[in-house]
Motif scaffolding. Sequence first.
Motif, PDB file in Angstrom:
ATOM      1  N   MET A 148      10.923  49.026  14.344  1.00  9.31           N
ATOM      2  CA  MET A 148      10.178  48.457  13.250  1.00  9.31           C
ATOM      3  C   MET A 148       8.704  48.691  13.523  1.00  9.31           C
ATOM      4  O   MET A 148       8.247  48.579  14.648  1.00  9.31           O
ATOM      5  CB  MET A 148      10.462  46.966  13.133  1.00  9.31           C
ATOM      6  N   ARG A 149       7.977  49.003  12.456  1.00 11.59           N
ATOM      7  CA  ARG A 149       6.556  49.257  12.659  1.00 11.59           C
ATOM      8  C   ARG A 149       5.786  49.144  11.346  1.00 11.59           C
ATOM      9  O   ARG A 149       6.334  49.262  10.260  1.00 11.59           O
ATOM     10  CB  ARG A 149       6.331  50.633  13.256  1.00 11.59           C
ATOM     11  N   ARG A 158       3.870  47.757  16.338  1.00 10.69           N
ATOM     12  CA  ARG A 158       5.221  48.250  16.596  1.00 10.69           C
ATOM     13  C   ARG A 158       6.020  47.165  17.312  1.00 10.69           C
ATOM     14  O   ARG A 158       5.524  46.526  18.230  1.00 10.69           O
ATOM     15  CB  ARG A 158       5.179  49.498  17.465  1.00 10.69           C
ATOM     16  N   TYR A 159       7.269  47.012  16.913  1.00 13.99           N
ATOM     17  CA  TYR A 159       8.131  45.998  17.502  1.00 13.99           C
ATOM     18  C   TYR A 159       8.340  46.220  18.995  1.00 13.99           C
ATOM     19  O   TYR A 159       8.472  45.263  19.749  1.00 13.99           O
ATOM     20  CB  TYR A 159       9.480  45.985  16.770  1.00 13.99           C
ATOM     21  N   ASP A 160       8.340  47.490  19.437  1.00 15.73           N
ATOM     22  CA  ASP A 160       8.587  47.755  20.849  1.00 15.73           C
ATOM     23  C   ASP A 160       7.371  47.469  21.741  1.00 15.73           C
ATOM     24  O   ASP A 160       7.462  47.540  22.954  1.00 15.73           O
ATOM     25  CB  ASP A 160       9.116  49.166  21.082  1.00 15.73           C
ATOM     26  N   LEU A 203       5.794  39.933  16.492  1.00 19.33           N
ATOM     27  CA  LEU A 203       6.919  39.328  15.793  1.00 19.33           C
ATOM     28  C   LEU A 203       7.007  39.846  14.368  1.00 19.33           C
ATOM     29  O   LEU A 203       5.995  39.914  13.663  1.00 19.33           O
ATOM     30  CB  LEU A 203       6.755  37.809  15.754  1.00 19.33           C
ATOM     31  N   PHE A 204       8.197  40.222  13.953  1.00 19.90           N
ATOM     32  CA  PHE A 204       8.479  40.645  12.589  1.00 19.90           C
ATOM     33  C   PHE A 204       9.416  39.623  11.963  1.00 19.90           C
ATOM     34  O   PHE A 204      10.360  39.173  12.607  1.00 19.90           O
ATOM     35  CB  PHE A 204       9.196  41.997  12.577  1.00 19.90           C
ATOM     36  N   ILE A 237       4.253  40.023   9.767  1.00 18.70           N
ATOM     37  CA  ILE A 237       4.131  40.585  11.111  1.00 18.70           C
ATOM     38  C   ILE A 237       2.934  39.917  11.787  1.00 18.70           C
ATOM     39  O   ILE A 237       1.871  39.805  11.188  1.00 18.70           O
ATOM     40  CB  ILE A 237       3.898  42.106  11.074  1.00 18.70           C
ATOM     41  N   GLU A 270       0.856  39.844  15.682  1.00 21.01           N
ATOM     42  CA  GLU A 270       0.682  40.238  17.079  1.00 21.01           C
ATOM     43  C   GLU A 270       0.111  39.029  17.812  1.00 21.01           C
ATOM     44  O   GLU A 270      -1.021  38.615  17.564  1.00 21.01           O
ATOM     45  CB  GLU A 270      -0.257  41.434  17.194  1.00 21.01           C
ATOM     46  N   ILE A 315      11.235  48.580   8.581  1.00 19.10           N
ATOM     47  CA  ILE A 315      11.795  47.334   9.084  1.00 19.10           C
ATOM     48  C   ILE A 315      13.298  47.437   9.298  1.00 19.10           C
ATOM     49  O   ILE A 315      13.975  48.241   8.676  1.00 19.10           O
ATOM     50  CB  ILE A 315      11.488  46.151   8.146  1.00 19.10           C
TER      51      ILE A 315
END
Length: 97
Positions: free
Chosen positions: A1-2, A11-13, A18-19, A31, A33, A95
């Motif tokens: 997800m980004r 980016r989720y990684d 949090l998304f 989203i 950070e 997503i």
Amino acid sequence: MRFTSNDLSLRYDDGGILFSRSTSGNVTVEIVELATGHSVSFSSESLWDEGPLKAPSLKINGSEIKITEASIEHINEKSAWIYIHAPKNHIVLVIDR
């Protein structure tokens, strides 16, 4: 997800991002950070279907971004690809479904 735009990439990684998204009904994605407080909020009056999105709204760090158009270009049981066009900015939101 980004989320990727000219000014911000989340980016989720990357740790601490949090998304969240609506699971039914209208398109809504949030989203955040955690380390920096950067945030993105995207919503539309449309349902989760491919095609143009009705009344899209985008806020980055609380500031409204003018959108010329937004659409779900690809959606399946695993993911959705949302393309958002703003003046001088092309934004991609991917997503997990």
